[in-house]
Design a protein around this motif. Sequence first.
Motif, PDB file in Angstrom:
ATOM      1  N   GLN A 161       0.825  -1.208   0.000  1.00 34.58           N
ATOM      2  CA  GLN A 161       0.000   0.000   0.000  1.00 34.58           C
ATOM      3  C   GLN A 161       0.858   1.256   0.000  1.00 34.58           C
ATOM      4  O   GLN A 161       0.500   2.260  -0.634  1.00 34.58           O
ATOM      5  N   SER A 162       1.997   1.217   0.705  1.00 32.45           N
ATOM      6  CA  SER A 162       2.869   2.388   0.729  1.00 32.45           C
ATOM      7  C   SER A 162       3.479   2.634  -0.649  1.00 32.45           C
ATOM      8  O   SER A 162       3.592   3.786  -1.089  1.00 32.45           O
ATOM      9  N   GLY A 165       0.754   4.141  -2.680  1.00 28.23           N
ATOM     10  CA  GLY A 165       0.450   5.493  -2.227  1.00 28.23           C
ATOM     11  C   GLY A 165       1.507   6.501  -2.645  1.00 28.23           C
ATOM     12  O   GLY A 165       1.199   7.618  -3.084  1.00 28.23           O
ATOM     13  N   VAL A 166       2.775   6.126  -2.495  1.00 31.45           N
ATOM     14  CA  VAL A 166       3.873   7.016  -2.884  1.00 31.45           C
ATOM     15  C   VAL A 166       3.887   7.210  -4.396  1.00 31.45           C
ATOM     16  O   VAL A 166       4.118   8.325  -4.894  1.00 31.45           O
ATOM     17  N   LEU A 169       1.202   9.654  -5.252  1.00 35.88           N
ATOM     18  CA  LEU A 169       1.633  10.984  -4.839  1.00 35.88           C
ATOM     19  C   LEU A 169       2.552  11.600  -5.884  1.00 35.88           C
ATOM     20  O   LEU A 169       2.395  12.768  -6.273  1.00 35.88           O
ATOM     21  N   ASN A 302       3.113  15.146   2.575  1.00 39.89           N
ATOM     22  CA  ASN A 302       2.392  13.887   2.350  1.00 39.89           C
ATOM     23  C   ASN A 302       3.307  12.669   2.471  1.00 39.89           C
ATOM     24  O   ASN A 302       2.988  11.592   1.976  1.00 39.89           O
ATOM     25  N   ASN A 304       3.730  10.844   4.847  1.00 44.54           N
ATOM     26  CA  ASN A 304       3.163   9.753   5.638  1.00 44.54           C
ATOM     27  C   ASN A 304       2.680   8.589   4.770  1.00 44.54           C
ATOM     28  O   ASN A 304       2.375   7.517   5.282  1.00 44.54           O
ATOM     29  N   LYS A 305       2.640   8.793   3.466  1.00 44.54           N
ATOM     30  CA  LYS A 305       2.301   7.691   2.560  1.00 44.54           C
ATOM     31  C   LYS A 305       3.464   6.706   2.425  1.00 44.54           C
ATOM     32  O   LYS A 305       3.280   5.584   1.975  1.00 44.54           O
ATOM     33  N   SER A 306       4.657   7.131   2.801  1.00 48.33           N
ATOM     34  CA  SER A 306       5.830   6.252   2.775  1.00 48.33           C
ATOM     35  C   SER A 306       5.948   5.512   4.101  1.00 48.33           C
ATOM     36  O   SER A 306       5.352   5.910   5.097  1.00 48.33           O
ATOM     37  N   GLU A 343       1.969  10.200  12.692  1.00 48.51           N
ATOM     38  CA  GLU A 343       2.056   8.903  12.023  1.00 48.51           C
ATOM     39  C   GLU A 343       2.659   7.807  12.902  1.00 48.51           C
ATOM     40  O   GLU A 343       2.948   6.710  12.425  1.00 48.51           O
TER      41      GLU A 343
END
Length: 429
Positions: A161-162, A165-166, A169, A302, A304-306, A343
């Motif tokens: 998911q990370s 997400g990254v 982004l 952003n 926190n996506k990592s 986070e």
Amino acid sequence: MKIEVKDKNSSTTLELTSGKNLYNGLNAFKGHFKDATSLEVDLLNVSSGIFAADLAVKRSELEDYIRTIELNIEVVNIHAFERIKDLLEEALFVLSSDNWTLKFIQIAGKPEESKAWESKKGTVLLFSGGLDSLSGVVHFKKQNSEIALVSHINQNRAVKQSQEGVLKLLNDFYGTNLNYYPFRVFGRNQSGFPFPSDSNRENTQRTRSFLFLTLAALTARKLGFREIISIAENGQFAIHLPLNPARVGPFSTHTANPKFVWLARDIFQRLLSMDNLKIENPFLYKTKAEVVSILDAKIAQNANKSISCWKASRVSDKNHCGECIPCISRRISLEFNNVYLDEYSRDLLTERISKLPFDDNGKRNLVDFLEFISKFKGYKDKDLNSLLIQFPELYNEAIDKKEAVRMYGRLATQSYSVFDKYPEVKKII
């Protein structure tokens, strides 16, 4: 293709079979590039087999953490692998601190024919979904370099998911779809083809770097990117000096160790006929805070996506425990750049640390980290020799000792700057 894994410490044997209890990434490779030569299939099997064996053979504790692992690996292109056997065993030792013995066994098939591979400028970047790989993309985009991102996906949902997400982004920020090549590689239990359960596996995954670089090297070969494969890892974790003598063995990872990177380059140059292949780490002498400083403000907010945490997916939906060394380093790097993210499952820096029990995991990690950076506080070049005595790991032909120690000196300055905002931390400094 079969691989026989022998754990010499416990006298147990496990057989890995591609497509059964070993998911080697070949389906993804063919999906990305349509075909695969016998050598490319061999290398996918070898690298995934090493990674799966690393997971399957659990370490003992304390002084018995060193494992002795013997692999019998079936390959078509046996002569090619015999040429790099010694280099590969050395690279695996550097990565994992274990004793590896590899034996290649000839099986039927047509060896890869000689071919002149396309060569053009471009960067293949290892894309883990972490903060450093996020900064790596930004770094090369600012250089207007053509890039391709390669991800290794295992069965960890949080990491997958990370990565997604990254990637979103970055695509949203740049208004384009970056070239992305994900590969699913893992060991699994299948009817009639056993693999250790999660509780019986080794969780350090130290040889994942070899698998990751294999996927990147094969991608570079297919795309014609010959000049650079980049492993973006800040100097703190690439050089990775142990925080104290107790962490020299089981707690000291070498996933981006410069010597391993050198050995990997030689392995892929010889094995894949890519004479001008380079593997470089643009962040080797940068602290994590300096790596984060590359990020544009919108991306940093952003971040926190990592994911950086060792315990990702095993903590809350925030995916960062807040108490492990990667979490502490991540928090310092972000807050030094005035990026404050909610986070962490545990807000360690605001706790009454001095009142915590000695064996509290967060307290122990923070104290070890503070003791470590104290050795580099106010570093001057005249201090180099005394630090070399304390850290013999710096006697490494692939490391510029002076630049490395200067980097740790800056780490100390940056860390104290962040800790100065937390009264409970200041009490134990």
